[in-house]
Design a protein around this motif. Structure first.
Motif, PDB file in Angstrom:
ATOM      1  N   ILE A 193       0.830  -1.195   0.000  1.00 38.13           N
ATOM      2  CA  ILE A 193       0.000   0.000   0.000  1.00 38.13           C
ATOM      3  C   ILE A 193       0.869   1.252   0.000  1.00 38.13           C
ATOM      4  N   ASN A 194       0.400   2.272  -0.715  1.00 34.07           N
ATOM      5  CA  ASN A 194       1.085   3.556  -0.764  1.00 34.07           C
ATOM      6  C   ASN A 194       0.397   4.551   0.161  1.00 34.07           C
ATOM      7  N   PRO A 195       1.160   5.465   0.782  1.00 37.24           N
ATOM      8  CA  PRO A 195       0.529   6.496   1.603  1.00 37.24           C
ATOM      9  C   PRO A 195      -0.196   7.519   0.740  1.00 37.24           C
ATOM     10  N   PRO A 196      -1.172   8.224   1.318  1.00 40.43           N
ATOM     11  CA  PRO A 196      -1.531   8.198   2.733  1.00 40.43           C
ATOM     12  C   PRO A 196      -2.445   7.016   3.074  1.00 40.43           C
ATOM     13  N   PHE A 197      -2.248   6.477   4.256  1.00 36.21           N
ATOM     14  CA  PHE A 197      -3.142   5.416   4.728  1.00 36.21           C
ATOM     15  C   PHE A 197      -3.028   5.310   6.244  1.00 36.21           C
ATOM     16  N   ILE A 198      -4.027   4.634   6.813  1.00 36.24           N
ATOM     17  CA  ILE A 198      -4.060   4.364   8.250  1.00 36.24           C
ATOM     18  C   ILE A 198      -4.114   2.859   8.453  1.00 36.24           C
ATOM     19  N   THR A 199      -3.403   2.388   9.455  1.00 31.09           N
ATOM     20  CA  THR A 199      -3.532   1.004   9.888  1.00 31.09           C
ATOM     21  C   THR A 199      -3.724   1.007  11.401  1.00 31.09           C
ATOM     22  N   ALA A 200      -4.589   0.121  11.914  1.00 27.40           N
ATOM     23  CA  ALA A 200      -4.935   0.182  13.331  1.00 27.40           C
ATOM     24  C   ALA A 200      -5.501  -1.146  13.814  1.00 27.40           C
ATOM     25  N   VAL A 201      -5.427  -1.336  15.136  1.00 24.70           N
ATOM     26  CA  VAL A 201      -6.099  -2.459  15.796  1.00 24.70           C
ATOM     27  C   VAL A 201      -7.058  -1.897  16.837  1.00 24.70           C
ATOM     28  N   SER A 202      -8.121  -2.651  17.117  1.00 21.03           N
ATOM     29  CA  SER A 202      -9.102  -2.236  18.104  1.00 21.03           C
ATOM     30  C   SER A 202      -9.585  -3.461  18.868  1.00 21.03           C
ATOM     31  N   ASP A 203      -9.838  -3.262  20.154  1.00 19.74           N
ATOM     32  CA  ASP A 203     -10.238  -4.357  21.039  1.00 19.74           C
ATOM     33  C   ASP A 203     -11.455  -3.910  21.828  1.00 19.74           C
ATOM     34  N   GLY A 204     -12.569  -4.643  21.680  1.00 21.06           N
ATOM     35  CA  GLY A 204     -13.750  -4.338  22.468  1.00 21.06           C
ATOM     36  C   GLY A 204     -13.451  -4.509  23.950  1.00 21.06           C
ATOM     37  N   VAL A 205     -13.887  -3.538  24.768  1.00 20.10           N
ATOM     38  CA  VAL A 205     -13.547  -3.544  26.185  1.00 20.10           C
ATOM     39  C   VAL A 205     -14.310  -4.641  26.907  1.00 20.10           C
ATOM     40  N   SER A 206     -13.573  -5.468  27.622  1.00 22.69           N
ATOM     41  CA  SER A 206     -14.175  -6.584  28.358  1.00 22.69           C
ATOM     42  C   SER A 206     -15.160  -6.063  29.399  1.00 22.69           C
ATOM     43  N   GLY A 207     -16.312  -6.705  29.483  1.00 20.86           N
ATOM     44  CA  GLY A 207     -17.310  -6.329  30.464  1.00 20.86           C
ATOM     45  C   GLY A 207     -18.306  -5.306  29.965  1.00 20.86           C
ATOM     46  N   GLU A 208     -18.024  -4.703  28.813  1.00 19.79           N
ATOM     47  CA  GLU A 208     -18.984  -3.764  28.240  1.00 19.79           C
ATOM     48  C   GLU A 208     -19.799  -4.467  27.151  1.00 19.79           C
ATOM     49  N   ASN A 209     -20.906  -3.851  26.781  1.00 21.71           N
ATOM     50  CA  ASN A 209     -21.813  -4.473  25.819  1.00 21.71           C
ATOM     51  C   ASN A 209     -21.217  -4.506  24.416  1.00 21.71           C
ATOM     52  N   SER A 210     -21.438  -5.608  23.716  1.00 15.87           N
ATOM     53  CA  SER A 210     -21.159  -5.710  22.283  1.00 15.87           C
ATOM     54  C   SER A 210     -19.740  -5.293  21.906  1.00 15.87           C
ATOM     55  N   GLY A 211     -18.761  -5.874  22.595  1.00 21.77           N
ATOM     56  CA  GLY A 211     -17.374  -5.538  22.322  1.00 21.77           C
ATOM     57  C   GLY A 211     -16.960  -5.828  20.901  1.00 21.77           C
ATOM     58  N   GLU A 212     -17.469  -6.946  20.361  1.00 24.59           N
ATOM     59  CA  GLU A 212     -17.088  -7.309  18.997  1.00 24.59           C
ATOM     60  C   GLU A 212     -17.652  -6.323  17.980  1.00 24.59           C
ATOM     61  N   PHE A 213     -18.820  -5.773  18.269  1.00 24.69           N
ATOM     62  CA  PHE A 213     -19.424  -4.790  17.380  1.00 24.69           C
ATOM     63  C   PHE A 213     -18.705  -3.449  17.507  1.00 24.69           C
ATOM     64  N   ALA A 214     -18.322  -3.098  18.741  1.00 24.53           N
ATOM     65  CA  ALA A 214     -17.675  -1.808  18.995  1.00 24.53           C
ATOM     66  C   ALA A 214     -16.339  -1.703  18.279  1.00 24.53           C
ATOM     67  N   SER A 215     -15.529  -2.762  18.326  1.00 27.21           N
ATOM     68  CA  SER A 215     -14.203  -2.691  17.714  1.00 27.21           C
ATOM     69  C   SER A 215     -14.295  -2.553  16.209  1.00 27.21           C
ATOM     70  N   ARG A 216     -15.168  -3.313  15.603  1.00 26.32           N
ATOM     71  CA  ARG A 216     -15.299  -3.233  14.141  1.00 26.32           C
ATOM     72  C   ARG A 216     -15.884  -1.882  13.719  1.00 26.32           C
ATOM     73  N   MET A 217     -16.917  -1.417  14.427  1.00 29.03           N
ATOM     74  CA  MET A 217     -17.518  -0.132  14.070  1.00 29.03           C
ATOM     75  C   MET A 217     -16.519   1.002  14.271  1.00 29.03           C
ATOM     76  N   CYS A 218     -15.729   0.938  15.333  1.00 28.02           N
ATOM     77  CA  CYS A 218     -14.718   1.960  15.576  1.00 28.02           C
ATOM     78  C   CYS A 218     -13.775   2.072  14.377  1.00 28.02           C
ATOM     79  N   LEU A 219     -13.303   0.943  13.874  1.00 28.31           N
ATOM     80  CA  LEU A 219     -12.378   0.959  12.744  1.00 28.31           C
ATOM     81  C   LEU A 219     -13.071   1.385  11.450  1.00 28.31           C
ATOM     82  N   GLU A 220     -14.334   1.046  11.300  1.00 27.08           N
ATOM     83  CA  GLU A 220     -15.055   1.488  10.104  1.00 27.08           C
ATOM     84  C   GLU A 220     -15.208   3.007  10.089  1.00 27.08           C
TER      85      GLU A 220
END
Length: 246
Positions: A36-63
């Motif tokens: 990939i050529n710049p400009p670009f962003i790369t990132a990781v996200s982790d749904g916070v344990s104990g909060e609702n819908s962690g798997e949804f939160a991490s993906r939506m955050c990155l989207e």
């Protein structure tokens, strides 16, 4: 030009609350390899344990991060991501107060690199055979360590090591987003983003030993996941490695 390899694994968990993003590609499953050529962003996200819908939160955050306008101030853009996530969770009772960590890098057209972080996902730099943590954990044990009340060894095993500061999506508090400009990559450097499913269970020395191996980057990341599981990781595991090609 950069080569990026991302991999995520649910580990022993029943579902994956991690996700990763390379350029415009967001995933919570499997592997992605891109040149990939710049400009670009790369990132990781982790749904916070104990909060609702962690798997949804991490993906939506990155989207939301994927849609950032590169011409806009990065801190302002990231704060808008938090606001959108918090607004969505406020409007949807089933997703109430869903939250996610975010750690990533923005590569601009001049190959400048800006690191951003909220939470305890991490960025390491592997250079000349040694690994260095670039990001700073936003966690209670990190604060205790900086104050001198616990040792480096105690930080790794402390009973409260999973307590982190407010992250993206928190409806009660605005997160603190750490921004850091780092120098251009050298040939042979590897920038490594990961969630705590790796960093809590695989030591810097073990990461160094794996990165030194004369095998493909994809295979090295897969070995890190296997090492985390062998070391009894109880979390999802996500890693992105970035190499400068040109």
């Amino acid at each position: 030009m950069y080569y990026c390899c991302g991999i995520t694994d649910k580990g022993i968990m029943s579902h994956n609350e991690d996700a990763f993003m390379i350029g415009k590609f967001v995933s919570d499953n499997g592997v992605s390899e891109q040149v990939i050529n710049p400009p670009f962003i790369t990132a990781v996200s982790d749904g916070v344990s104990g909060e609702n819908s962690g798997e949804f939160a991490s993906r939506m955050c990155l989207e939301y991060v994927r849609d950032i306008d590169f011409s806009e101030n990065l801190n302002i853009s990231l704060m808008k991501v938090h606001e959108k996530l918090a607004e969505y969770s406020s409007d949807n009772p089933d997703m109430h107060n869903m939250q996610a960590t975010l750690c990533g890098m923005f590569f601009d057209t001049d190959n400048n690199i800006t690191v951003f972080n909220s939470g305890d996902s991490r960025l390491y730099r592997f250079r000349n055979g040694h690994i260095t943590q670039i990001s700073r954990d936003q966690s209670l044990v990190q604060l205790m360590y900086e104050e001198g009340s616990i040792t480096p060894e105690q930080r790794k095993t402390h009973i409260r090591r999973n307590i982190i500061f407010p992250v993206f999506g928190n409806i009660n508090t605005i997160p603190e987003i750490d921004l850091l400009r780092i120098d251009h990559m050298h040939y042979g450097d590897i920038l490594l983003l990961c969630t705590d499913g790796l960093s809590d269970y695989v030591s810097a020395l073990e990461i160094e030993e794996i990165l030194e191996m004369p095998i493909s980057l994809h295979k090295r990341l897969s070995l890190m996941i296997r090492k985390a599981l062998a070391n009894k990781s109880t979390d999802n595991i996500t890693i992105i490695a970035v190499v400068y090609c040109k």
